[in-house]
Every structure is written in structure tokens, then in C-alpha cells.
Design a protein around this motif. Structure first.
Motif, PDB file in Angstrom:
ATOM      1  N   SER A 121      17.124  13.187  53.644  1.00 50.02           N
ATOM      2  CA  SER A 121      16.781  12.055  54.025  1.00 50.02           C
ATOM      3  C   SER A 121      16.180  11.060  52.680  1.00 50.02           C
ATOM      4  CB  SER A 121      15.700  11.978  55.129  1.00 50.02           C
ATOM      5  OG  SER A 121      16.430  12.362  56.250  1.00 50.02           O
ATOM      6  N   TYR A 122      15.582  12.041  51.801  1.00 54.88           N
ATOM      7  CA  TYR A 122      14.858  11.269  50.765  1.00 54.88           C
ATOM      8  C   TYR A 122      15.209  11.895  49.576  1.00 54.88           C
ATOM      9  CZ  TYR A 122      12.031   9.952  54.937  1.00 54.88           C
ATOM     10  OH  TYR A 122      11.758   9.401  56.015  1.00 54.88           O
ATOM     11  N   SER A 123      14.686  10.844  48.352  1.00 52.70           N
ATOM     12  CA  SER A 123      14.908  11.176  46.888  1.00 52.70           C
ATOM     13  C   SER A 123      14.339  12.598  46.690  1.00 52.70           C
ATOM     14  CB  SER A 123      14.746   9.954  45.997  1.00 52.70           C
ATOM     15  OG  SER A 123      13.371   9.639  46.016  1.00 52.70           O
ATOM     16  N   SER A 124      14.435  13.004  45.578  1.00 55.65           N
ATOM     17  CA  SER A 124      13.643  14.069  45.037  1.00 55.65           C
ATOM     18  C   SER A 124      12.381  13.898  44.712  1.00 55.65           C
ATOM     19  CB  SER A 124      14.212  14.770  43.793  1.00 55.65           C
ATOM     20  OG  SER A 124      14.455  13.965  42.800  1.00 55.65           O
ATOM     21  N   GLU A 125      12.142  12.618  44.235  1.00 62.07           N
ATOM     22  CA  GLU A 125      10.565  12.259  44.106  1.00 62.07           C
ATOM     23  C   GLU A 125       9.779  11.957  45.127  1.00 62.07           C
ATOM     24  OE1 GLU A 125      13.473  10.490  42.807  1.00 62.07           O
ATOM     25  OE2 GLU A 125      13.362  11.056  40.687  1.00 62.07           O
ATOM     26  N   ARG A 126      10.343  11.393  46.412  1.00 68.36           N
ATOM     27  CA  ARG A 126       9.887  11.206  47.426  1.00 68.36           C
ATOM     28  C   ARG A 126       9.578  12.499  48.130  1.00 68.36           C
ATOM     29  NH1 ARG A 126       6.325   9.191  50.315  1.00 68.36           N
ATOM     30  NH2 ARG A 126       6.581   8.140  52.085  1.00 68.36           N
ATOM     31  N   THR A 127      10.429  13.665  48.130  1.00 70.14           N
ATOM     32  CA  THR A 127      10.358  14.781  48.822  1.00 70.14           C
ATOM     33  C   THR A 127       9.084  15.621  48.591  1.00 70.14           C
ATOM     34  OG1 THR A 127      12.016  15.934  47.245  1.00 70.14           O
ATOM     35  CG2 THR A 127      12.811  14.957  49.199  1.00 70.14           C
ATOM     36  N   ALA A 128       8.711  15.582  47.235  1.00 68.37           N
ATOM     37  CA  ALA A 128       7.543  16.004  46.438  1.00 68.37           C
ATOM     38  C   ALA A 128       6.384  15.611  47.698  1.00 68.37           C
ATOM     39  CB  ALA A 128       7.370  15.982  45.120  1.00 68.37           C
ATOM     40  N   SER A 129       6.065  14.535  47.712  1.00 72.05           N
ATOM     41  CA  SER A 129       5.138  14.006  48.444  1.00 72.05           C
ATOM     42  C   SER A 129       5.313  14.359  49.861  1.00 72.05           C
ATOM     43  CB  SER A 129       5.045  12.331  48.481  1.00 72.05           C
ATOM     44  OG  SER A 129       4.946  11.788  47.198  1.00 72.05           O
ATOM     45  N   ILE A 130       6.182  14.279  50.724  1.00 67.83           N
ATOM     46  CA  ILE A 130       6.662  14.635  51.875  1.00 67.83           C
ATOM     47  C   ILE A 130       6.264  16.128  52.230  1.00 67.83           C
ATOM     48  CG2 ILE A 130       8.239  14.913  53.847  1.00 67.83           C
ATOM     49  CD1 ILE A 130       9.570  12.306  52.432  1.00 67.83           C
ATOM     50  N   TYR A 131       6.943  17.045  51.362  1.00 70.77           N
ATOM     51  CA  TYR A 131       6.467  18.304  51.495  1.00 70.77           C
ATOM     52  C   TYR A 131       4.847  18.784  51.300  1.00 70.77           C
ATOM     53  CZ  TYR A 131      11.206  19.573  50.900  1.00 70.77           C
ATOM     54  OH  TYR A 131      12.854  19.600  51.124  1.00 70.77           O
ATOM     55  N   SER A 132       4.151  17.823  50.549  1.00 73.98           N
ATOM     56  CA  SER A 132       2.877  17.890  50.410  1.00 73.98           C
ATOM     57  C   SER A 132       1.916  17.558  51.888  1.00 73.98           C
ATOM     58  CB  SER A 132       2.227  17.159  49.271  1.00 73.98           C
ATOM     59  OG  SER A 132       0.863  17.339  49.197  1.00 73.98           O
ATOM     60  N   TYR A 133       2.568  16.428  52.523  1.00 70.77           N
ATOM     61  CA  TYR A 133       2.167  16.042  53.716  1.00 70.77           C
ATOM     62  C   TYR A 133       2.491  16.919  54.820  1.00 70.77           C
ATOM     63  CZ  TYR A 133       1.991  11.451  51.273  1.00 70.77           C
ATOM     64  OH  TYR A 133       1.632  10.425  50.506  1.00 70.77           O
ATOM     65  N   ILE A 134       3.532  17.635  54.725  1.00 74.75           N
ATOM     66  CA  ILE A 134       4.068  18.725  55.682  1.00 74.75           C
ATOM     67  C   ILE A 134       3.051  19.829  55.540  1.00 74.75           C
ATOM     68  CG2 ILE A 134       5.657  20.488  56.222  1.00 74.75           C
ATOM     69  CD1 ILE A 134       7.820  18.262  55.668  1.00 74.75           C
ATOM     70  N   ASN A 135       2.702  20.154  54.429  1.00 74.57           N
ATOM     71  CA  ASN A 135       1.643  21.185  54.187  1.00 74.57           C
ATOM     72  C   ASN A 135       0.186  20.940  54.645  1.00 74.57           C
ATOM     73  OD1 ASN A 135       0.891  23.771  53.027  1.00 74.57           O
ATOM     74  ND2 ASN A 135      -0.134  22.671  51.462  1.00 74.57           N
ATOM     75  N   GLY A 136       0.089  19.577  54.512  1.00 75.68           N
ATOM     76  CA  GLY A 136      -1.348  19.267  54.913  1.00 75.68           C
ATOM     77  C   GLY A 136      -1.403  19.280  56.452  1.00 75.68           C
ATOM     78  N   VAL A 137      -0.268  18.767  56.962  1.00 77.47           N
ATOM     79  CA  VAL A 137      -0.396  19.187  58.672  1.00 77.47           C
ATOM     80  C   VAL A 137      -0.343  20.611  58.827  1.00 77.47           C
ATOM     81  CG1 VAL A 137       1.228  18.681  60.758  1.00 77.47           C
ATOM     82  CG2 VAL A 137       0.959  16.791  59.003  1.00 77.47           C
TER      83      VAL A 137
END
Length: 390
Positions: A121-137
Motif C-alpha cells: 500500500s505504501y512507498s518504501s520511505e513511508r513503510t519505515a514509519s508505518i512499521y515503526s508505528y506498528i511496533n509502537g502499538v
């Protein structure tokens, strides 16, 4: 045609993974008494869940690439609900073991679907942030779920924790039916055989994947080692009472939450390569610090270095999960499952091997904290391939 899935839905889905362990931990003694079985048999329910979660990755990935992310996630949720219901109704320990395996397999399907869905769904730059948010949750749950589980088990009994798991998964299932699109790209490659060496071969041959998956595995090993070592160091060696231990243990979950939600900011400012070097430096600093402070009989002498390493862990996961999957848009499900396999099964196996070494609790933590630097140096010397780009 694939569509972009909303980030908040991925975050809601990923909650079932840590909830599958943390919410029922306070009820373990009650479960042993109620089922009239030794505590060791109850603790085995955790091991079986993690084993199913790790080993199931090898099957869930090819399923995601063949049939799509949405069917895999929905099937995983239904399996998780069924396993939770069986656990809540279990009258024998063997039935509870089976239920935990079913829960682990369901969690595995959801996790692979989420990881590959983010990559779709997201670009490689954006996925780094999303994976971090997932880890935060994921890190929020160990801080909150035990309190909820304690209240549920004291107000009703231990079975209420599994009913709660089933209820939450049912809510997310209904929400997913309405809001979860299929994200699988049209150029996705799938093998006629679900388990086929050839489908993993191009992923394992990638320098980028091996490097980043190795760092993800070693970072996860630090966290698993902490969970294993912390009770020994804090309650046995430092003689802390259970309440004080819970406060110190929970404080690391808060550090992980803070680190996960600030990691995207750090990555944007430094770039992925420099941020990764910072993460490895923090783990190395933690290893040195915990050895230098091993003669200090104070919780902060142990937890201080752990806080530093946990911050490095958050950065590493955000960067390396994204970088490992970036080259495999056409087989994101298989790549995500292989990454998850190394992360869970690989880290757990490494912990088991090191447990046989004649090391004290602090020396073991220092060893795991130093391994990311060793892996980084070895990989960069063997290949000039740019393993992590901005």
C-alpha cells in the motif's frame, strides 16, 4: 486492481498478536489451579503459541501471494476467534494446548497479511514509519494488557481473558469486512506449490534481505533475552518484590512506545543509513554499559542499558523491516513471511542456543546487545552492496 488499506486498520489488526500472550499472564497461577496441572504445563501454552506463530510464517506467506492479503487476514481472524473460544471452554490442559496452537496460527496469518499489506500500500520511505508505528502499538499492549487481564481474571476467572480475545478479534473481523481492501499487486508471483524452495530462493539470495532480516532477528533476540533475564536479575538477584518488578518491567514497554513513535522523525532527519548506524551504536553502548555496571546492585544499573538498547531496537525494526521487503513487491507475502520466520523462530532458537553457554544474566544480555554490530561489520566486509539506502 489493488487498493491502499488504511493505516489505522493495520494497527487494529496487529494488536491480536501481543494480546495473545500478555492479557492472560496474570491468570497463569489461577489456570494451573483450575485445570489441576503443574505451572510448567501452563507456561507451555506460551511456547506453543510462539512456535505456531513462527513456523506458520512459511505457509502464510505463499498463501498471501496466491490468494491475497484480505482472505488470509480474515481466515486468520476466524481461526484466532475459534482458538480463543476453545481455550475459554477448555477443561483439560491438552485442549488448551491445541487452542493455543490455533491462536498462534491465526495470529501468524494476520501478521503476514498486515506486513505484506503495508508493503503493497505504501512507498518504501513511508513503510519505515508505518512499521515503526506498528511496533509502537505492539509495545503498548505489554504495558496495558496485563492490567486488563488481571481485572478480568479477578472479576470473573481466567476464561474471561480468552473471551475478551475472541470478542476483540470478532470486532476487528467485522470492521475488516467493511474496510479492508485487497492490496495484492497484479504482478504478484505465486508458486503452484505452497512450500517450494524456488519461491524462497530469490529472497534468500538477496544481500539486502539477508542483511536486514539478520538485524531484525538479532534486535528481536535482545527483547526476548530481556524478557527471560529480567525476572532473574530483578527478583532473584536484586530481590525486588513483584510489584516493584512490574513497574521496572513495564517501564521498558513505555520506552519502546516512545522509541517507536519517535523513530520516524529520527529516520527522516538522519536518513536510513545513518539512523541504522545510530541504532547499532546504541546497542553496542548498552552492551558496554551493562558490563561496566555489573557490580552495581541497583535496578537502574540493569534497566538503564536496557532502555538504550530498546531505543536502538525500535530504530532497527523500523528501518530493516522496510528495507528487507522493499525489493520484493511481486512476492511481498512470501518475503514478509520469511522475515517473520527469522524474527520469531530465528531469535527464539538463538536464545535457546545461548542458554546452554555458561554465562550470567548480565553477560548474556551484553552478548545479545553486541551481536548487531558484529553482523553489520561482517556483512559490510563481505559485500559492497548498499544494504540500506535513503
Amino acid at each position: 486492481m489493488n487498493h491502499k488499506a488504511p493505516i489505522y486498520l493495520f494497527l487494529l489488526l496487529i494488536v491480536i498478536s501481543p494480546m495473545g500472550i500478555d492479557i492472560y499472564l496474570p491468570a497463569l497461577p489461577q489456570m494451573a489451579d483450575n485445570l489441576q496441572t503443574p505451572m510448567a504445563n501452563i507456561q507451555t501454552t506460551i511456547t506453543l503459541f510462539l512456535a505456531a506463530l513462527g513456523l506458520g510464517q512459511l505457509l502464510a506467506g505463499p498463501l498471501a501471494d496466491r490468494y491475497g492479503r484480505r482472505p488470509l487476514i480474515l481466515s486468520g481472524l476466524l481461526l484466532y476467534i475459534f482458538g480463543s473460544a476453545v481455550a475459554a471452554l477448555a477443561m483439560q490442559i491438552e485442549v488448551l494446548w491445541l487452542a493455543r496452537i490455533l491462536q498462534g496460527l491465526g495470529t501468524c496469518a494476520v501478521s503476514v497479511g498486515v506486513m505484506s499489506g503495508v508493503r503493497d500500500s505504501y512507498s518504501s520511505e513511508r513503510t519505515a514509519s508505518i512499521y515503526s508505528y506498528i511496533n509502537g502499538v505492539i509495545c503498548v499492549i505489554p504495558a496495558l494488557a496485563p492490567m486488563l487481564g488481571g481485572w478480568l481474571s479477578e472479576t470473573w476467572d481466567w476464561r474471561a481473558t480468552f473471551y475478551f480475545m475472541a470478542g476483540y478479534a470478532l470486532f476487528v473481523t467485522l470492521f475488516s469486512l467493511l474496510r479492508l481492501p485487497e492490496t495484492r499487486p497484479s504482478n504478484t508471483i505465486s508458486s503452484p506449490k505452497l512450500i517450494n524452495w524456488k519461491q524462497y530462493q530469490p529472497i534468500l539470495q538477496s544481500h539486502t534481505f539477508r542483511f536486514n532480516a539478520g538485524l531484525v532477528m538479532l534486535a528481536m533476540a535482545i527483547i526476548i533475552a530481556f524478557v527471560s533475564v529480567a525476572p532473574v536479575r530483578l527478583m532473584v538477584e536484586l530481590d525486588l518484590d513483584p510489584t516493584t518488578f512490574s513497574l521496572w518491567f513495564g517501564s521498558n514497554a513505555l520506552i519502546n512506545i516512545l522509541g517507536s513513535f519517535t523513530a520516524p522523525i529520527i529516520i527522516r532527519r538522519l536518513g536510513q543509513s545513518r539512523a541504522l548506524k545510530l541504532a547499532i551504536a546504541m546497542c553496542t553502548l548498552a552492551a558496554v554499559s551493562i558490563l561496566l555496571l555489573q557490580g552495581v546492585d541497583s535496578p537502574i544499573a540493569f534497566m538503564g542499558p536496557v532502555f538504550i538498547a530498546s531505543t536502538g531496537f525500535c530504530l532497527t525494526l523500523a528501518i530493516c523491516c522496510s528495507a528487507a521487503l522493499a525489493p520484493f513487491s511481486e512476492r511481498a507475502g512470501t518475503a514478509a513471511s520469511l522475515l517473520g520466520f527469522f524474527q520469531m523462530a530465528g531469535a527464539s532458537t538463538l536464545i535457546g542456543i545461548v542458554n546452554f553457554l555458561p554465562l550470567g544474566s548480565l553477560q548474556m544480555m551484553a552478548l545479545f546487545m553486541s551481536l548487531p554490530l558484529l553482523w553489520y561489520v561482517v556483512c559490510r566486509r563481505k559485500s559492497n552492496y548498499e544494504v540500506c539506502e535513503n
